[in-house]
Each structure stands twice: as structure tokens, then as C-alpha cells.
Design a protein around this motif. Sequence first.
Motif, PDB file in Angstrom:
ATOM      1  N   LYS A 339       0.847  -1.188   0.000  1.00  0.00           N
ATOM      2  CA  LYS A 339       0.000   0.000   0.000  1.00  0.00           C
ATOM      3  C   LYS A 339       0.886   1.242   0.000  1.00  0.00           C
ATOM      4  N   VAL A 340       0.510   2.210  -0.768  1.00  0.00           N
ATOM      5  CA  VAL A 340       1.271   3.461  -0.831  1.00  0.00           C
ATOM      6  C   VAL A 340       0.902   4.322   0.372  1.00  0.00           C
ATOM      7  N   ILE A 341       1.886   4.662   1.184  1.00  0.00           N
ATOM      8  CA  ILE A 341       1.673   5.479   2.377  1.00  0.00           C
ATOM      9  C   ILE A 341       1.910   6.951   2.070  1.00  0.00           C
ATOM     10  N   ALA A 342       2.991   7.222   1.364  1.00  0.00           N
ATOM     11  CA  ALA A 342       3.338   8.590   0.963  1.00  0.00           C
ATOM     12  C   ALA A 342       4.221   8.487  -0.278  1.00  0.00           C
ATOM     13  N   HIS A 343       4.719   9.603  -0.724  1.00  0.00           N
ATOM     14  CA  HIS A 343       5.575   9.593  -1.895  1.00  0.00           C
ATOM     15  C   HIS A 343       6.831   8.766  -1.623  1.00  0.00           C
ATOM     16  N   ASN A 344       7.022   7.692  -2.405  1.00  0.00           N
ATOM     17  CA  ASN A 344       8.168   6.774  -2.277  1.00  0.00           C
ATOM     18  C   ASN A 344       8.208   6.044  -0.935  1.00  0.00           C
ATOM     19  N   VAL A 345       7.066   5.958  -0.255  1.00  0.00           N
ATOM     20  CA  VAL A 345       6.966   5.228   1.014  1.00  0.00           C
ATOM     21  C   VAL A 345       5.812   4.238   0.902  1.00  0.00           C
ATOM     22  N   ILE A 346       6.071   2.968   1.233  1.00  0.00           N
ATOM     23  CA  ILE A 346       5.044   1.932   1.100  1.00  0.00           C
ATOM     24  C   ILE A 346       4.981   1.084   2.371  1.00  0.00           C
ATOM     25  N   GLU A 347       3.867   0.355   2.498  1.00  0.00           N
ATOM     26  CA  GLU A 347       3.733  -0.679   3.523  1.00  0.00           C
ATOM     27  C   GLU A 347       3.634  -2.014   2.793  1.00  0.00           C
ATOM     28  N   HIS A 355       7.431   0.915   7.737  1.00  0.00           N
ATOM     29  CA  HIS A 355       7.295   1.343   6.353  1.00  0.00           C
ATOM     30  C   HIS A 355       8.637   1.249   5.631  1.00  0.00           C
ATOM     31  N   LEU A 356       8.555   1.117   4.313  1.00  0.00           N
ATOM     32  CA  LEU A 356       9.748   1.024   3.469  1.00  0.00           C
ATOM     33  C   LEU A 356       9.852   2.259   2.593  1.00  0.00           C
ATOM     34  N   ARG A 357      11.065   2.778   2.449  1.00  0.00           N
ATOM     35  CA  ARG A 357      11.297   3.962   1.629  1.00  0.00           C
ATOM     36  C   ARG A 357      12.106   3.587   0.389  1.00  0.00           C
ATOM     37  N   LEU A 358      11.749   4.174  -0.744  1.00  0.00           N
ATOM     38  CA  LEU A 358      12.425   3.896  -2.004  1.00  0.00           C
ATOM     39  C   LEU A 358      13.710   4.711  -2.117  1.00  0.00           C
ATOM     40  N   THR A 359      14.785   4.023  -2.478  1.00  0.00           N
ATOM     41  CA  THR A 359      16.068   4.663  -2.778  1.00  0.00           C
ATOM     42  C   THR A 359      16.412   4.340  -4.217  1.00  0.00           C
ATOM     43  N   LYS A 360      16.488   5.353  -5.060  1.00  0.00           N
ATOM     44  CA  LYS A 360      16.653   5.126  -6.494  1.00  0.00           C
ATOM     45  C   LYS A 360      18.102   5.009  -6.922  1.00  0.00           C
ATOM     46  N   GLY A 361      19.007   5.579  -6.193  1.00  0.00           N
ATOM     47  CA  GLY A 361      20.387   5.615  -6.635  1.00  0.00           C
ATOM     48  C   GLY A 361      21.160   4.341  -6.383  1.00  0.00           C
ATOM     49  N   GLY A 362      20.581   3.371  -5.623  1.00  0.00           N
ATOM     50  CA  GLY A 362      21.327   2.168  -5.299  1.00  0.00           C
ATOM     51  C   GLY A 362      22.365   2.469  -4.232  1.00  0.00           C
ATOM     52  N   PRO A 382      17.502   0.197  -7.913  1.00  0.00           N
ATOM     53  CA  PRO A 382      16.602   0.856  -6.958  1.00  0.00           C
ATOM     54  C   PRO A 382      16.089  -0.157  -5.931  1.00  0.00           C
ATOM     55  N   PHE A 383      15.909   0.285  -4.682  1.00  0.00           N
ATOM     56  CA  PHE A 383      15.482  -0.647  -3.651  1.00  0.00           C
ATOM     57  C   PHE A 383      14.655   0.078  -2.601  1.00  0.00           C
ATOM     58  N   TYR A 384      13.875  -0.712  -1.867  1.00  0.00           N
ATOM     59  CA  TYR A 384      13.130  -0.222  -0.715  1.00  0.00           C
ATOM     60  C   TYR A 384      13.839  -0.714   0.544  1.00  0.00           C
ATOM     61  N   ASN A 385      14.020   0.167   1.499  1.00  0.00           N
ATOM     62  CA  ASN A 385      14.636  -0.233   2.765  1.00  0.00           C
ATOM     63  C   ASN A 385      13.786   0.224   3.938  1.00  0.00           C
ATOM     64  N   CYS A 386      13.819  -0.575   4.993  1.00  0.00           N
ATOM     65  CA  CYS A 386      13.060  -0.267   6.198  1.00  0.00           C
ATOM     66  C   CYS A 386      13.700   0.928   6.908  1.00  0.00           C
ATOM     67  N   MET A 387      12.865   1.810   7.418  1.00  0.00           N
ATOM     68  CA  MET A 387      13.374   2.994   8.085  1.00  0.00           C
ATOM     69  C   MET A 387      13.931   2.686   9.473  1.00  0.00           C
ATOM     70  N   HIS A 394      14.619  -5.292  -3.457  1.00  0.00           N
ATOM     71  CA  HIS A 394      14.760  -4.667  -4.770  1.00  0.00           C
ATOM     72  C   HIS A 394      13.432  -4.020  -5.168  1.00  0.00           C
ATOM     73  N   GLY A 395      13.493  -2.997  -5.981  1.00  0.00           N
ATOM     74  CA  GLY A 395      12.270  -2.386  -6.469  1.00  0.00           C
ATOM     75  C   GLY A 395      11.397  -3.383  -7.212  1.00  0.00           C
ATOM     76  N   LYS A 396      12.024  -4.249  -8.036  1.00  0.00           N
ATOM     77  CA  LYS A 396      11.263  -5.265  -8.777  1.00  0.00           C
ATOM     78  C   LYS A 396      10.673  -6.300  -7.827  1.00  0.00           C
ATOM     79  N   CYS A 397      11.442  -6.694  -6.822  1.00  0.00           N
ATOM     80  CA  CYS A 397      10.952  -7.712  -5.890  1.00  0.00           C
ATOM     81  C   CYS A 397       9.813  -7.183  -5.018  1.00  0.00           C
ATOM     82  N   ALA A 398       9.842  -5.903  -4.705  1.00  0.00           N
ATOM     83  CA  ALA A 398       8.754  -5.324  -3.915  1.00  0.00           C
ATOM     84  C   ALA A 398       7.446  -5.306  -4.690  1.00  0.00           C
TER      85      ALA A 398
END
Length: 634
Positions: A339-347, A355-362, A382-387, A394-398
Motif C-alpha cells: 500500500k502506498v503510504i506517501a511519496h516513495n513510502v510503502i507498507e 514502512h519502506l522507503r524507495l532509494t533510487k540511486g542504489g 533501486p530498492f526499498y529499505n526499512c526505516m 529490490h524495487g522489482k521484488c517489492a
Amino acid sequence: MCRKEGWIYDGYRCSECRDFTAHKECAESPPEIDSPSHPQHPLKLLVSKEYSFQSHDCDCCGVQLLSGMVYHCSVCDFWLDIYCARLPPPHDMENPKAHYDHPLTYMKKDMTFTCHVCDSYSYGNRYECKRCGLDFHRECADLCPQITHSAHRAHPLKLLKDDGVLDHTSVKCCLCQDVFHSRRCYICSLCKFIVHVECAKSPPPLSFSSLTTHDHVLTLLPIRISFTCNACGMDGDWSPYVCLQCCFVIHIRCVDLPRLININHHDHRVSRTYSLPAENHDSVCGVCRKTIDRRYDAYSCSRCSQYAVHSRCATLENVWDGKELYGKPEEVEDIEPFKVIAHNVIEHFSHKKHHLRLTKGGIDCESSMCCKACIRPIYSDPFYNCMQRDFILHGKCANLPIKKRHEVFSEEFTLLPNAGSHHGIWFCHVCDRFSDGFKYISDTENIVAAFRMDVPCSSIREPFDDECHPHPLYYISDRMGKCMACGEMKIFVLRCVEEDCGSYALCYRCAGLPRRVKHKVDDHTLVLRYGEKEEKGKYWCDVCEKKTNPSKWFYTCDDCGLTLHVKCVLGDFANVEPGITFRYYHDADSKYEVVANDSVNRPLCCKCKRRCMSSNIIKTCEGTDRYLCSIECT
């Protein structure tokens, strides 16, 4: 219900799953009967979930009660299977139909024997001829030596007792077209007409009407005749159903093809089409990749105008899940993994605590941080990491869907997150790799027996573009092949369907190899290289210091010129995070821990006495540092 094999021409079947079938007389069995086999008390009908069938035998025939329905007397603990309930109580036979030379004695004794009629090896009660020393099943002893069959009225059919007769006849039943696995059958030696006992007892109707099959009445033509089935497009030589008005011919087995189904090669439903529209004139079957002949039935997708499948391919056991969907509304499943929580933040469903935050630069490629789903390094993706915790995807795996279909299995898969180190590692049935990452399973109710598939295999879909091959690759069911990358024979392989490249195959393990990896033998990133057709020189693996086959895939460093075997780089535990503990099934008493092989000196394997090569190895959890380089050394 009675667990007897064979075609059912007059009976019932579940309209939803199509897995449950029953003879008419079995399905209409009364809930309570008075049986002459047990006149003391009435017997009540029980289904398999109401009794423990592993611990009971039929008190009439002595055969163990398997899943199905039985009759039971709770007062006397008397058990009777549904087949014996319709027969009179067993007694000695003075004039048995299958062995009329001598009487048969009923032997109520649990022992193994081989039936003289069907030649099958069985256990339980039996009939015995004291003079000849022959044994018979109860149902086999009562078979008539000669019958008149509705599908072959010209001559009587005789019970076959000599395997040599089959040398001059067809090896398939002339009605159901199934291959004979025993010598129990009826035959007309003049016409070479041969049928199973089951087809002799329950013959197909001589005529029937079904608007889902054809607009007019279909009539059985029980003779030898060459024809091409209008439903599946395959040739036949015995007993079709015909409509002379339309010149329509169909196999017996094709008269009940489903109308609307799901198949594992396509994301949408496909429906049976009697004639493909004009825009599908060059359609290629989505399963076997051969051109579809518009003269015969096929299955097509209403959403994808060009997608179509041969009817014979769409209804294969490993393609179709066996469920008829006609008349059932299509339910939209919630397969979104987050679920999208905020911009580049998901559950994400696998990590709802934070929540997980998107990091685009690797991140720096030197980092050893791995994705929790595929257990592969993040590198610059790109990847999502827990705060708040060390949890990365990985972005694809998420974005992996919770529900999906895959061509290797007919059932729908469900995505499950990794359960933690206390559950150990698991085994992917497609690529034979160990993993502790996310897995797709075929049955959430029985996880132990479910078909399991890891994330890298689930991401390989057809058509698969192989960088070292000019044509796309497809999965062809039930065809083993020799992988061109590793040289091993595999069950699940992707194939080239072009005529000139028909022998080219690639297993899922090699198709899912990471294209770049890090290894302690070199400071640079290693790149996967594809086999060379002509050997340009000798290569040596810089890990094991043995020759590498230039025709197989290997890893190399473009900066240093190093070459390494794939197995030396990855090993058996490349998809398992260090720190995971597990027990292996053939040695349940020993506990192992996956550890990183990153020390200055590679440890010695306690079994093969060689240096451990791959990046991840295992260590015994006995308080002593005993290392093992592979699963073969456990």
C-alpha cells in the motif's frame, strides 16, 4: 467414492473443481442400508473425513480402505467398502464365470497374491482354486467369459486371458483410447475390437445431445475408421462420435471439453472457440508454439486478440488446473503486494511493522546487503529499505504480485515471505537451488507437500530472450533436455521452437543466473560469459585451479582476465543469507549454519578435505568449527 479406475460415462462430477467424479450408482448410495454381509445391524455411510481410513480394512474383501466412502456399523465396528456393499456376501463359487472348470473357495485371509484374470499383485481376501492353485479377486472371479456389448453387436466379446492375443490387436481400448496396463479386457478376435473391462461394464451412450459440444445429436460409430477430430485436430482410428448432417467428427474423450478455463501460460481466462476469427489466421499456440489450424476447436482470450491455444494443449494436466469456470463471474483478486503510504513510502505485506522507503540511486557495489526476497546483492538497483530495521527489497521484488500463474505448474501460486532463520532453508523444485528468501507455493493449506518456486525462477517467463541465442525460448511441458549452459539433463527447460534449433535448451537454474557478481578472488565485478562454439585457448578457473570448458557458461573479469566456474563462484548456498541455521532431511540430527567464506584463508572441508571455494559455505553447530563446502559433503 468406490476408487475404481476407468471412464465414467454415466455419473456425476463436481461443476467447480472437476476433480471429484462418481458413478451414478455410487453417488446415489443411500445414507443407511441393511446389508446381507452384516445382517445384525444397519450400516451407515461415512465419507473419508469422518473416519481414519489408514487403520481399517474392508471386512468383506480385506482390502485397505482408502479415501472415499464406506459403510460402517458402530456397534460391531464392521467396515464395508461401497463396492462390496452392492454385492452379496462372499461365499464359495460352484460355477465361477471366470473359471468355470472348478469351484472357487473364498479365503478370508490377509495375504499377497496375483490375480489370474487381471494379473495384478494385491493384498487381502481372495478366491482360490484348490486344484489349479490360482487366485482371483472377488470382482474378477465374477466376470463373464463372453458378453454382448452395445458398441459391438456383430460378434460377442470374449474375456482375454492370454497376453499373446494382444500381439495382433491394437494396444489401446477401442472406446476410450487408453493404453492397456493389464490383461483384463474383452476382445473380438475377428474385428480386432478390444475394450477395457470398465468400458465393457459401463459403455458410452450410442447417441447424446450436448449444446456445449455440438448443435445436433451425436451418434457413436464403434468401428475402425480413420478420422481427424474436429475438437482437438488429432487423428483417430476407432469409435468417434459423428454428426452426418455437419460432417462433424469428435473423439469420445473430447466430447466433454470445458468451455471457460484458466491456463498457466496466460494471465487471463481463455474460452473454447469453435472457429477462430479472421484476425487469428496466423495464430501460434501459446503452449506448443505451433500454428493453429482454424478448422478445429481452440481456446482464445477475449482480451488479447491474437492469443490462442490448441484445445489439446489447453486441457493438458500440467497446463489446466481442472476447473470449469463457465457461468462463474471473474473475481478480481487483490494481488497488490503493498500500500502506498506517501511519496516513495510503502507498507509491504511481508513487513507490516515498519514502512519502506524507495532509494533510487542504489548503494555501493561493495556492500554485502541483500534483498530479502531474491537473496541477491542490491548493487546499484533501486530498492526499498526499512526505516528502522535492516530489511531491504529490490524495487522489482517489492512489486512481485501475491498471486500469479507460471508455466511450470497448472495451479495458481501464492507468494510467501521468508519465515526467519528458525524455519531453516527450503528447496526450489524448478531450479534445484536452496534459498531462504520469498517463495511462491502451489498450496497454502499443505505447505509441506506444496510445489515451491523461488523468486528468480518466478521472474522467468516466456518468451525468454537469451543473450547468446538468436531466437526466444519457451517452456515445453514434460520434455527433459540437456542444458546448453551447464551440460546437465533437466526436467524444467526453456527451448527454442525453431526447426533448425530444436535441440537448444536452457534450464531455469542457468537462465536465472546473476549476470554480475562479486567474489573475494577479485576486486572487480565478475560478468557472466556465454559458451564459445570454438575453443580459442585453454581457460583455468582461478578458484579451483582446474580447466574450464569454454563451451559452457563461466564468470570472468574483464579488467583482470580471470575465469571462474559458475559453481565455484556461487556454490549451493548463494541464495541463502549467512547466519541461517537449518537441518538437512537425510541427517536430521545435525544442525548447520550458513556462513560467509570471506576469511583470508579458505577453510578446509571436513569431508572432501579440499579448500572451500564458493562465497557461502556451511558450518556444523556442534561447538566445533567443522566446515563443509557443499550439500554433497553433508
